[in-house]
Scaffold this active site. Structure first.
Site, short mmCIF file in Angstrom:
data_model
loop_
_atom_site.label_atom_id
_atom_site.label_comp_id
_atom_site.label_asym_id
_atom_site.label_seq_id
_atom_site.Cartn_x
_atom_site.Cartn_y
_atom_site.Cartn_z
N ASN A 12 0.87 -1.16 0.00
CA ASN A 12 0.00 0.00 0.00
C ASN A 12 0.91 1.22 0.00
OD1 ASN A 12 -1.82 2.02 0.46
ND2 ASN A 12 -2.77 1.08 2.26
N ARG A 96 -2.57 -2.16 -3.47
CA ARG A 96 -3.78 -1.37 -3.29
C ARG A 96 -3.70 -0.20 -4.27
NH1 ARG A 96 -5.15 3.23 0.95
NH2 ARG A 96 -7.35 3.41 0.50
N HIS A 185 -12.77 3.02 -0.28
CA HIS A 185 -12.79 2.02 0.80
C HIS A 185 -13.49 0.74 0.36
CE1 HIS A 185 -12.80 5.52 3.95
NE2 HIS A 185 -11.56 5.08 3.79
N ARG A 246 -11.74 15.79 6.86
CA ARG A 246 -12.53 16.18 5.68
C ARG A 246 -13.95 16.57 6.09
NH1 ARG A 246 -10.95 10.87 3.13
NH2 ARG A 246 -8.87 11.22 2.29
N GLU A 389 -8.27 -4.93 5.23
CA GLU A 389 -8.10 -4.65 3.81
C GLU A 389 -6.93 -5.43 3.21
OE1 GLU A 389 -8.59 -0.41 5.06
OE2 GLU A 389 -9.29 -0.17 3.01
#
Ligand code: AMP
Length: 403
Positions: A12, A96, A185, A246, A389
């Site tokens: 990743n 990823r 996601h 965010r 993940e």
């Protein structure tokens, strides 16, 4: 791939970081995990934990110039554990990749054409795809003979119907610039929705789940019979829930206002909404632990930030209940969802009429296992389902290369 090749390295790559896990897919065990941070700086740091060897975390500090040097350093650590990247037991590297657009609906073996396509998507993922590409190029250079697989954050959401994926803007403009809701996601939403069905003892095709992935970034998804039908992030990860830094949903006219009235530049608005908004913008902290601590001390700004966060979350639970028609389960996951019992309690408080409730003592249990936290009488199961993940990327990668 040789018959004995059962290991998958998951990478990743961020702009200045490289996270990795090496897994053995015969029993999905983690052999080693680690992270290289601050790549390109004098104070780069590599932390490596050789889980298979039962060893302690090893940390080294010192300049690591670029991703190539980072991956070589990771390779050296793995070699020291007898798990080197040149081992014939390594079956593939799974990467990823944040944005796969509409092109990539499945994990994909990377060749030059795939690389070009990921590059073509850089304008819709300017922060993430370039970093992911660097990781892929570095790994390919190091092991050109090995299958490299891209697993896209957007792929799970490509089943969204047009009426959920399109913004209500001029179609020609949207199509010319690939403006639509992609969602992110996805690897986590796929994994957690499947695990939730497993927890209920049902086939994923039979259940409707609302997944709440609440980490520093946060997104909700509505999953009907194993397929995503709506998700809260959009063209970029900025849309939807209130996140650590965010804003989530906002009237787009706020951006015109900031430019015209506050005199901010495009980049300043971008930084404001992505980095200085959400919980950190509201109260100065983006860590839910710190926010809860401040609330316990009577801090009103922290309490208001928490209430705004929960209000938005509730609106999405309501919206996705309507989208799904019948909800079998609501699953909380990621850093906040897995650990913050007060968030789970507050998110479903008052939703008893919708069949949602949390049992206080079950909600207080701390565990790394998937578990139900709703009382037996509740019509909708409320669950905590830890996401993974890396395991999902490894499984998808291995399934593709061993097919
Ligand atoms: P993630 O992005 O999934 O790694 O989640 C990171 C976030 O999870 C942090 O910023 C915290 O807000 C939150 N978090 C992690 N551990 C806890 C905890 N024990 N209690 C509450 N929130 C937590």
């Amino acid at each position: 791939m040789t018959a004995t090749a059962t290991r998958v390295l998951v990478l990743n790559s961020g702009s200045s970081s490289l996270k990795y896990q090496l897994l053995d897919m015969t029993d999905a065990t983690r052999l080693a995990v680690g992270l290289v941070e601050r790549i390109g700086e004098e104070t780069s740091r590599l932390s490596h934990t050789p889980l298979a060897a039962g060893g302690d975390k090893r940390e080294t500090e010192g300049p690591i110039a670029d991703h190539e040097a980072a991956l070589k350093a990771v390779g050296a650590e793995l070699t020291a554990d007898g798990l080197g990247l040149d081992s014939p037991e390594l079956a593939a590297i799974g990467h990823r990749v944040v944005h796969g657009g509409l092109e990539f609906t499945e994990p994909t073996v990377i060749d030059d054409a795939v690389l070009k396509e990921i590059e073509r998507l850089v304008p819709v993922a300017p922060l993430h795809n370039p970093a992911n590409l660097t990781g892929i190029r570095t790994a390919r250079a190091l092991r050109p003979d090995l299958p490299q697989v891209a697993v896209f954050d957007t792929a799970f959401h490509t089943t969204m119907p047009e009426h959920a994926a399109r913004y209500a803007i001029d179609v020609a403009t949207a199509d010319a610039h690939r403006i639509r809701r992609y969602g992110f996601h996805g690897t986590s939403h796929a994994y957690v929705s499947r695990k939730t069905a497993e927890l209920l003892g049902k086939d994923p095709a039979e259940v409707n789940v609302i997944v709440l992935h609440l980490g520093n970034g946060a997104s909700a998804s509505a999953v009907a019979g194993g397929r995503c039908v709506d998700t809260s992030m959009g063209l970029t990860p900025l849309e939807g829930l209130v996140m650590g830094t965010r804003s989530g949903d906002i009237d787009p006219a706020v951006t015109f206002h900031l430019k015209r009235v506050a005199g901010m530049s495009e980049d300043e608005v971008d930084v404001l909404l992505n980095k200085k908004s959400g919980l950190i913008g509201l109260c100065g902290d983006n860590d839910m632990r710190e926010i809860r601590r401040r609330i316990d001390e009577g801090d009103e700004r922290a309490a208001l930030a928490f209430d705004i966060y929960i209000h938005r979350l509730k609106k999405y639970i309501g919206a996705y209940s309507a989208v799904l028609g019948r909800v079998d389960a609501v699953a909380f996951t990621a850093g906040v969802g897995e650990n913050a019992a007060p968030v789970r309690e507050a998110a479903v408080a008052g939703l008893e009429e919708m069949g949602l409730a949390v049992d206080a003592s079950l909600n207080a249990v701390r565990s790394g296992e998937p578990r139900l936290i709703s009382p037996e009488y509740a019509r909708v199961a409320v669950a905590v389902v830890p996401t993974d993940e890396e395991l999902e990327i490894a499984q998808q990668t291995y399934a593709l290369v061993s097919a």
